[in-house]
Design a protein around this motif. Sequence first.
Motif, PDB file in Angstrom:
ATOM      1  N   ILE A 149     -10.601 -14.948   2.932  1.00 54.78           N
ATOM      2  CA  ILE A 149      -9.363 -14.248   3.307  1.00 54.78           C
ATOM      3  C   ILE A 149      -8.551 -13.903   2.059  1.00 54.78           C
ATOM      4  N   LEU A 150      -8.440 -14.858   1.142  1.00 60.94           N
ATOM      5  CA  LEU A 150      -7.652 -14.621  -0.084  1.00 60.94           C
ATOM      6  C   LEU A 150      -8.289 -13.497  -0.910  1.00 60.94           C
ATOM      7  N   GLU A 151      -9.616 -13.498  -0.985  1.00 60.63           N
ATOM      8  CA  GLU A 151     -10.293 -12.428  -1.729  1.00 60.63           C
ATOM      9  C   GLU A 151     -10.002 -11.074  -1.088  1.00 60.63           C
ATOM     10  N   ALA A 152     -10.040 -11.033   0.253  1.00 63.54           N
ATOM     11  CA  ALA A 152      -9.767  -9.776   0.961  1.00 63.54           C
ATOM     12  C   ALA A 152      -8.320  -9.339   0.722  1.00 63.54           C
ATOM     13  N   MET A 153      -7.402 -10.285   0.714  1.00 68.56           N
ATOM     14  CA  MET A 153      -5.986  -9.941   0.494  1.00 68.56           C
ATOM     15  C   MET A 153      -5.793  -9.385  -0.916  1.00 68.56           C
ATOM     16  N   GLN A 154      -6.453 -10.001  -1.902  1.00 60.15           N
ATOM     17  CA  GLN A 154      -6.343  -9.498  -3.278  1.00 60.15           C
ATOM     18  C   GLN A 154      -6.911  -8.082  -3.347  1.00 60.15           C
ATOM     19  N   THR A 155      -8.049  -7.874  -2.707  1.00 61.12           N
ATOM     20  CA  THR A 155      -8.705  -6.561  -2.738  1.00 61.12           C
ATOM     21  C   THR A 155      -7.802  -5.480  -2.165  1.00 61.12           C
ATOM     22  N   HIS A 156      -7.154  -5.797  -1.042  1.00 61.46           N
ATOM     23  CA  HIS A 156      -6.382  -4.768  -0.334  1.00 61.46           C
ATOM     24  C   HIS A 156      -4.890  -4.806  -0.656  1.00 61.46           C
ATOM     25  N   GLY A 157      -4.494  -5.671  -1.575  1.00 63.69           N
ATOM     26  CA  GLY A 157      -3.078  -5.713  -1.958  1.00 63.69           C
ATOM     27  C   GLY A 157      -2.172  -6.189  -0.845  1.00 63.69           C
TER      28      GLY A 157
END
Length: 203
Positions: free
Chosen positions: A87-95
């Motif tokens: 989830i954290l990786e996805a949040m970083q990816t999508h800002g």
Amino acid sequence: MQIALFGATGGTGRQVLDQSLASGHTVTALVRDPAKIEARSGVTLIPGDVLDQEATSRCVQGADAVICVLGSGVGAEPVEARGTQRILEAMQTHGVLRLIAVTSLGVGDSRAQVGADFQRAMDTVLQPIIAAKTEQERLIRASGLDWTIVRPGGLGDGPRTGDYRSGTDPTLMAGLVSRADVAEFVLRQLSDASYLHQCPAVT
Ligand SMILES: NC(=O)c1ccc[n+]([C@@H]2O[C@H](COP(=O)([O-])OP(=O)(O)OC[C@H]3O[C@@H](n4cnc5c(N)ncnc54)[C@H](OP(=O)(O)O)[C@@H]3O)[C@@H](O)[C@H]2O)c1
């Protein structure tokens, strides 16, 4: 608001979903079994497992905030830390910056806020789950995101009452709280930054 929800088929997740829709939010939920959720206006289901980075990324894309109420049954391989990493990786990816995650009273610096019996369980039968939640909290704290970690006491399936205590006072001891009240507290964090980078109890 557009909310990305993880754990929507669980007891607390269903409450978060229902209360989100009632408040006028729209929800994109990642679910392993879409048949568990009734189709409704305002809900988009992404079929998949949180450990599937592509599915998790699709759930997070376009969200204003992410709510994580993932949990693992006793005896199952705990998903909290590994799922939160995705989830954290996805949040970083999508800002996407805002994250509200539910863990548990007893985790980390809140150990003294649970009774002796629960502490014994944390050291024995619940040890793998507590270890996963401890690592989950560490990952969130290190993320640099706008996080709030919500730590409930013992969960029950009673109605939403608004009759609970919450906050960061370390003398607040764990007691029963309904999943509906936990969901209410979680959703309040969407419009209230008081607990930004903090771990309030709700009990
Ligand atoms: N029980 C208590 O007294 C207590 C006390 C304090 C804190 N908590 C914590 O509070 C949180 C909410 O509890 P709850 O009882 O409402 O949770 P729950 O009913 O056990 O729900 C867990 C959710 O996580 C989902 N999930 C698990 N593994 C997944 C995976 N690999 N990919 C995608 N989704 C996955 C489940 O989906 P499926 O439907 O597909 O399984 C379900 O939606 C949990 O973290 C729990 O540990 C519980």
